[in-house]
Design a protein around this motif. Sequence first.
Motif, short mmCIF file in Angstrom:
data_model
loop_
_atom_site.label_atom_id
_atom_site.label_comp_id
_atom_site.label_asym_id
_atom_site.label_seq_id
_atom_site.Cartn_x
_atom_site.Cartn_y
_atom_site.Cartn_z
N ASN A 143 0.81 -1.27 0.04
CA ASN A 143 0.02 -0.05 -0.04
C ASN A 143 0.70 1.12 0.04
OD1 ASN A 143 -2.17 -1.37 -0.14
ND2 ASN A 143 -2.45 -1.41 2.12
N GLU A 144 1.95 1.28 0.64
CA GLU A 144 2.81 2.50 0.75
C GLU A 144 3.63 2.70 -0.55
OE1 GLU A 144 5.14 2.72 4.37
OE2 GLU A 144 3.49 2.98 5.49
N VAL A 176 2.60 1.45 -3.46
CA VAL A 176 1.91 2.05 -4.42
C VAL A 176 1.45 3.60 -4.69
CG1 VAL A 176 -0.73 1.83 -5.21
CG2 VAL A 176 0.63 -0.39 -5.02
N GLU A 177 1.45 3.85 -3.17
CA GLU A 177 1.34 5.41 -3.01
C GLU A 177 2.28 6.29 -3.38
OE1 GLU A 177 -1.65 6.90 -2.59
OE2 GLU A 177 -2.60 4.84 -2.75
N GLY A 178 3.51 5.54 -3.53
CA GLY A 178 4.99 6.56 -3.80
C GLY A 178 5.43 6.97 -2.55
N GLU A 179 4.91 6.59 -1.22
CA GLU A 179 5.23 7.00 -0.10
C GLU A 179 6.81 7.42 -0.02
OE1 GLU A 179 3.44 7.93 1.98
OE2 GLU A 179 1.31 6.92 1.79
N ASP A 186 9.39 1.63 4.97
CA ASP A 186 10.78 1.92 4.56
C ASP A 186 11.75 0.92 5.42
OD1 ASP A 186 13.08 3.04 3.43
OD2 ASP A 186 12.93 4.78 4.68
N LEU A 187 12.08 -0.31 4.97
CA LEU A 187 12.74 -1.19 5.80
C LEU A 187 14.38 -1.05 5.48
CD1 LEU A 187 10.53 -4.39 4.54
CD2 LEU A 187 10.52 -3.15 6.82
N ASN A 188 14.79 -0.39 4.41
CA ASN A 188 16.23 -0.19 4.47
C ASN A 188 16.55 1.32 4.75
OD1 ASN A 188 15.38 1.47 2.22
ND2 ASN A 188 16.63 0.25 0.68
N LEU A 189 15.57 1.97 5.26
CA LEU A 189 15.69 3.28 5.90
C LEU A 189 16.32 4.45 5.14
CD1 LEU A 189 16.83 2.03 9.60
CD2 LEU A 189 14.42 2.45 8.64
N ASP A 190 15.98 4.35 3.74
CA ASP A 190 16.45 5.45 2.86
C ASP A 190 15.57 6.41 2.49
OD1 ASP A 190 14.85 4.02 1.28
OD2 ASP A 190 16.23 3.69 -0.61
N GLY A 191 14.32 6.31 3.19
CA GLY A 191 13.49 7.59 3.05
C GLY A 191 12.36 7.10 1.89
N ILE A 192 12.57 5.91 1.11
CA ILE A 192 11.70 5.81 -0.10
C ILE A 192 11.07 4.28 0.25
CG2 ILE A 192 11.73 5.52 -2.41
CD1 ILE A 192 14.31 7.20 -2.54
N VAL A 193 9.77 4.28 0.11
CA VAL A 193 9.16 2.95 -0.03
C VAL A 193 8.97 2.56 -1.45
CG1 VAL A 193 7.15 1.42 0.37
CG2 VAL A 193 7.83 3.42 1.83
N ASN A 194 10.05 1.28 -1.80
CA ASN A 194 10.13 0.63 -2.94
C ASN A 194 10.53 -0.80 -2.92
OD1 ASN A 194 12.94 0.75 -2.73
ND2 ASN A 194 13.41 2.48 -3.88
#
Length: 120
Positions: A80-81, A83-86, A93-101
């Motif tokens: 969900n995060e 798809v929303e481009g959070e 954000d599991l790798n803590l880089d500020g992007i959910v991808n």
Amino acid sequence: IACGSYYVVVRHRNHLAILSNFNCEFKNEGLPESLDLSNSSNIYDIYAIKEIGKGKCVICAGDINLDGIITTADYTIWYNEAVEGEIGYKSADLNLDGIVNTADYTKWFNNAVNGAHSGE
């Protein structure tokens, strides 16, 4: 914290919690007892960690809903995060880089497939 002997729990957002393998003494004076939780022999439940070298480990990422197990429920939140481009301080954000991808998905997937969970 009151003086005494305690087990230590470490919690980090969207990672599994870990528990020290032995209790630590907390005192009013002097230096605190040393506790190296990057050493796998000092951690109670090895299913919450991933070894990255000889005796060195890290906490498994992917417990997005903080229930102690990395499952498809966590994937749903990631999806969900993503798809929303959070971006920013997001739970997926599991790798803590500020992007959910997909880099975060890869961390979730690898730990989910290996059955990572917290015994704490």
